[in-house]
Each structure stands twice: as structure tokens, then as C-alpha cells.
Enzyme design. Structure first.
Site, PDB file in Angstrom:
ATOM      1  N   ASP A  70      -8.279   5.257   4.608  1.00  0.00           N
ATOM      2  CA  ASP A  70      -7.942   4.161   3.686  1.00  0.00           C
ATOM      3  C   ASP A  70      -9.156   3.294   3.385  1.00  0.00           C
ATOM      4  O   ASP A  70      -9.335   2.864   2.256  1.00  0.00           O
ATOM      5  CB  ASP A  70      -6.828   3.301   4.276  1.00  0.00           C
ATOM      6  CG  ASP A  70      -6.276   2.309   3.267  1.00  0.00           C
ATOM      7  OD1 ASP A  70      -5.753   2.769   2.222  1.00  0.00           O
ATOM      8  OD2 ASP A  70      -6.382   1.095   3.496  1.00  0.00           O
ATOM      9  N   HIS A  99      -3.487   0.689  -3.575  1.00  0.00           N
ATOM     10  CA  HIS A  99      -3.586  -0.313  -2.524  1.00  0.00           C
ATOM     11  C   HIS A  99      -2.522  -1.375  -2.813  1.00  0.00           C
ATOM     12  O   HIS A  99      -1.985  -1.448  -3.919  1.00  0.00           O
ATOM     13  CB  HIS A  99      -4.971  -0.946  -2.528  1.00  0.00           C
ATOM     14  CG  HIS A  99      -6.054  -0.023  -2.072  1.00  0.00           C
ATOM     15  ND1 HIS A  99      -7.219  -0.474  -1.523  1.00  0.00           N
ATOM     16  CD2 HIS A  99      -6.154   1.332  -2.092  1.00  0.00           C
ATOM     17  CE1 HIS A  99      -7.990   0.546  -1.214  1.00  0.00           C
ATOM     18  NE2 HIS A  99      -7.368   1.658  -1.557  1.00  0.00           N
ATOM     19  N   ASN A 104       0.847  -1.179   0.000  1.00  0.00           N
ATOM     20  CA  ASN A 104       0.000   0.000   0.000  1.00  0.00           C
ATOM     21  C   ASN A 104       0.890   1.239   0.000  1.00  0.00           C
ATOM     22  O   ASN A 104       1.745   1.391   0.867  1.00  0.00           O
ATOM     23  CB  ASN A 104      -0.920  -0.036   1.226  1.00  0.00           C
ATOM     24  CG  ASN A 104      -1.960   1.053   1.207  1.00  0.00           C
ATOM     25  OD1 ASN A 104      -1.628   2.228   1.112  1.00  0.00           O
ATOM     26  ND2 ASN A 104      -3.216   0.665   1.319  1.00  0.00           N
ATOM     27  N   CYS A 109     -10.242  -5.180  -0.217  1.00  0.00           N
ATOM     28  CA  CYS A 109     -11.422  -4.334  -0.283  1.00  0.00           C
ATOM     29  C   CYS A 109     -12.116  -4.570  -1.634  1.00  0.00           C
ATOM     30  O   CYS A 109     -11.634  -5.337  -2.460  1.00  0.00           O
ATOM     31  CB  CYS A 109     -11.013  -2.868  -0.140  1.00  0.00           C
ATOM     32  SG  CYS A 109     -10.052  -2.263  -1.561  1.00  0.00           S
ATOM     33  N   CYS A 145      -9.808  -3.830  -4.763  1.00  0.00           N
ATOM     34  CA  CYS A 145      -8.823  -4.871  -5.065  1.00  0.00           C
ATOM     35  C   CYS A 145      -9.491  -6.186  -5.435  1.00  0.00           C
ATOM     36  O   CYS A 145      -9.009  -6.910  -6.310  1.00  0.00           O
ATOM     37  CB  CYS A 145      -7.882  -5.027  -3.880  1.00  0.00           C
ATOM     38  SG  CYS A 145      -6.989  -3.484  -3.542  1.00  0.00           S
ATOM     39  N   GLU A 173      -2.622  -4.618  -3.347  1.00  0.00           N
ATOM     40  CA  GLU A 173      -2.914  -5.547  -4.441  1.00  0.00           C
ATOM     41  C   GLU A 173      -2.817  -4.841  -5.794  1.00  0.00           C
ATOM     42  O   GLU A 173      -2.331  -5.431  -6.765  1.00  0.00           O
ATOM     43  CB  GLU A 173      -4.314  -6.157  -4.261  1.00  0.00           C
ATOM     44  CG  GLU A 173      -4.473  -6.926  -2.972  1.00  0.00           C
ATOM     45  CD  GLU A 173      -4.910  -6.086  -1.775  1.00  0.00           C
ATOM     46  OE1 GLU A 173      -5.335  -6.684  -0.781  1.00  0.00           O
ATOM     47  OE2 GLU A 173      -4.818  -4.832  -1.825  1.00  0.00           O
TER      48      GLU A 173
END
Length: 144
Positions: free
Chosen positions: A140, A50, A39, A77, A80, A52
Site C-alpha cells: 500500500d 485510497h 481504502n 500519502c 492523496c 481520500e
């Protein structure tokens, strides 16, 4: 411990050490790491980076992702998870989901196998960050 999750945890540590959010990710195919990321939202001032997403961007154009496994220290999330669905990733291995439930059901509904390792090391790393940086964490996850 799974050696690929160990690498994702190292990526999370890099993010933490850079002053960012400690979430790390690696992309693996045939037991070889294709890419890694963490991140970098804080470091780059970019809300999209992020862990990923950083990992997938670092992989570049690899053709198909269907035979790749995405590792993340925290349950992805919807952003991602959507990327995993979009690229046809069939398996996501997660370090923990106690601190953030994420989009597990969404991924599973789209045919992704999700394995939650529920690792104390990942839980503790995120808990410590959240306690020290509640405003940044809430930013975030979109709850600021």
C-alpha cells in the site's frame, strides 16, 4: 472526539471488516458530511482507491472544494495530498501520523493547514493491521 473524525474511523473499520486496509476519510463543508470513503485497494484490486480518493470520488462534482475540510484517519500519502492540493482543499485533519509520516510538508508547502490529532485509537488500529499484514501494508505504501 471530533464527530467527523469519529465518522472517518467508522469508515476505516468498514475497510478493515471488508478485508482491506483500515483507513477512512470524510469530506465536510459547513459542518455537514458531503461524502465518505475508505481504502478499497484490496477489495477492488485497484491501486488508486485510497481512502481520500474514494471519499473525493464519492463527493462527485461539488464545484469548489476550497471551503471543505478533508478528514483522514492516517496522514495522506503523496497521491492523496496531491488530490487535496489539486482541488484546492485548505484544511486536512488527520487521526495520526506515527505509523506513516505521509506528505504533511508537501501539503503545508501548498497552503493546506494540516492538523494531526495523534489519536491513540487510530494509531492502535493501524499498528494492529501492520503487524498482521506487513506485506499488504508495504504494498500500500509502495515499499514492497
Amino acid at each position: 472526539m471530533d464527530p467527523f473524525m469519529r465518522e472517518a474511523i467508522e469508515e476505516a473499520g468498514k475497510g478493515r471488516d471488508e478485508g482491506g486496509i483500515p483507513i477512512g476519510s470524510v469530506l465536510v463543508r459547513n459542518n455537514v458530511i458531503l461524502s465518505r470513503g475508505h481504502n478499497r485497494r484490496v477489495q477492488e484490486g485497484d491501486p488508486i482507491i485510497h481512502a481520500e480518493i474514494d471519499c473525493l470520488r464519492n463527493a462527485g462534482r461539488i464545484g469548489t472544494y476550497r471551503d471543505a475540510v478533508l478528514y483522514s484517519t492516517l496522514m495522506p500519502c503523496y497521491l492523496c495530498a496531491g488530490a487535496a492540493v489539486q482541488f484546492g482543499i485548505k484544511k486536512v485533519v488527520v487521526g495520526e501520523s506515527r505509523n506513516f509520516a505521509g506528505a504533511r510538508a508537501f501539503m503545508e508547502e501548498h497552503g493546506i493547514e494540516v492538523i494531526d490529532l495523534d489519536l491513540d485509537e487510530c494509531v492502535t488500529m493501524m499498528q494492529g493491521f501492520i503487524l498482521k499484514n506487513p506485506r499488504l501494508w508495504n504494498e500500500d505504501i509502495g515499499e514492497l
